[in-house]
Design an enzyme around this catalytic site. Structure first.
Site, PDB file in Angstrom:
ATOM      1  CB  CYS A  60      44.219 -15.514   6.744  1.00  0.00           C
ATOM      2  SG  CYS A  60      43.490 -14.569   5.390  1.00  0.00           S
ATOM      3  CG  HIS A 171      40.672 -22.438  -1.174  1.00  0.00           C
ATOM      4  ND1 HIS A 171      40.013 -21.233  -1.353  1.00  0.00           N
ATOM      5  CD2 HIS A 171      39.690 -23.370  -1.021  1.00  0.00           C
ATOM      6  CE1 HIS A 171      38.703 -21.425  -1.287  1.00  0.00           C
ATOM      7  NE2 HIS A 171      38.479 -22.711  -1.106  1.00  0.00           N
TER       8      HIS A 171
END
Length: 370
Positions: A60, A171
């Protein structure tokens, strides 16, 4: 003379073998096995509630990773060196004085991680089209940059805990190596042999044939085609292909990249809609080798992406590659045509936004990730 009536072949009822020209292997198709009752392992459904920002999540924005580095407050894609790389650029050479049964070679490279989006609670099908284009642009940039030196640049995404992904944040990974790995080396050999024999790239001809047949097409556009390949091993495996001859992802035009973002969103929305979960898969891009191969003729190659999802019967029952698959050859139950029909007939509005729109939310499809 026997009185038995000759039975005509039906791929949905009778086992048969199918050839995979990309790997020079065969897959056993046994569709009748889908009728058997299931009393085996049931997986835990994926976690539905993922916080938008988790202070303990190392991917994050603004958070600290394992090596002590602090992520920037990124608002788009974010690329960094993998904190636990499988390949490093400065590994020593094991030397050449070796027995033929105990060979080793130098393995060097770099491993990178790329976050698609700053939010942990979105995935590619829920992102805006332009946000997905930025992901594609970064992929192309990495192939251009790393491919100037390394023979192979592998872009891949493992999505979901079922595929070994320990972090829900959207991701992918990019590994560049000083060697051509097994799968692309095999694909290179098969595509080269086909091109030499037929005078046309294998996957370019295959895409044209599939577009005409239609029975395995999942989604298509003027520039792109997604099919459940004739030789698919995984239940809902798909192959993403450009319609024109393209060697590498960095060769795509601006228009083709926009079309790719759109076709990816459509495919991944159908995946999620199949069992109304965030659909797990491993995917990756294959294109012509890079590094020294940039100076060689790679006309036999065609850019393509593989999607390998494990789920078979439901959100909790997956396909296991064990026993016969490990010791003999690949085997599948559901036919590729049946899988393609199921995916093709699913809506292209994501199930998470569909309910919101039905309740009068009025949110534009393009803004579903915001």
């Amino acid at each position: 003379m026997s009185g038995n009536k000759e039975v005509s072949f039906d791929p949905k009822e009778h086992q048969h073998l199918r050839y995979n020209p990309l790997r020079d292997t065969w897959v056993l198709v046994s569709a009748h096995r889908m009728k058997r009752p299931w009393a085996g392992q049931v997986e835990k459904p994926p976690e539905e509630h993922v916080p938008r920002h988790d202070p303990s999540n190392p991917l994050c924005p603004g958070n600290t990773r394992a090596n002590g580095e602090v992520n920037p407050d990124y608002d788009s894609t974010f690329l960094f060196e993998n904190d636990f790389p499988a390949l490093q650029p400065d590994a020593p050479d094991p030397g050449s004085d070796q027995h033929p049964l105990f060979q080793s070679k130098a393995a060097r490279g770099v491993c990178k991680v790329m976050c698609f989006h700053p939010w942990s609670d979105v995935t590619l099908p829920l992102m805006k089209k332009q946000e997905v284009v930025k992901v594609i642009d970064k992929w192309a940039e990495l192939v251009e940059e790393l491919g100037a030196t390394y023979p192979w640049v592998q872009i891949f995404e493992n999505k979901g805990a079922m595929m070994g992904c320990s972090n829900p944040h959207p991701h992918c990974q990019v590994w560049a190596s000083n060697f051509l790995p097994n799968e692309p080396a095999l694909s290179d050999r098969c595509q080269r042999a086909y091109y030499q024999k037929h005078g046309e790239p294998l996957l370019l001809q295959y895409a044209r044939q599939e577009a005409e047949k239609k029975e395995r097409v999942v989604v298509e556009s003027s520039d792109w085609l997604v099919v459940v390949p004739y030789w698919a091993t995984w239940p809902y495996q798909t192959l993403l292909l450009p319609r024109r001859h393209v060697l590498r992802i960095n060769d795509l035009t601006t228009e083709e990249r926009g079309g790719l973002a759109d076709i990816m969103k459509r495919l991944l929305t159908k995946y999620d809609n199949l069992f109304e979960i965030s659909f797990p898969y491993s995917m990756g891009w294959h294109g012509a080798p890079t590094g020294p191969s940039l100076k060689e003729d790679n006309s036999h190659w065609q850019l393509h992406a593989h999607y390998y999802p494990p789920l078979l019967r439901s959100a909790t029952v997956k396909k296991f590659m064990v026993g016969y698959e490990m010791l003999a050859q690949d085997q599948r139950d559901l036919t590729p045509e049946q899988a393609a029909e199921k995916l093709r007939n699913l809506p292209e509005e994501h199930f998470k936004t569909r309910g919101h729109l039905e309740k009068g939310g009025g949110e534009d499809k393009e803004d579903s990730g915001k």
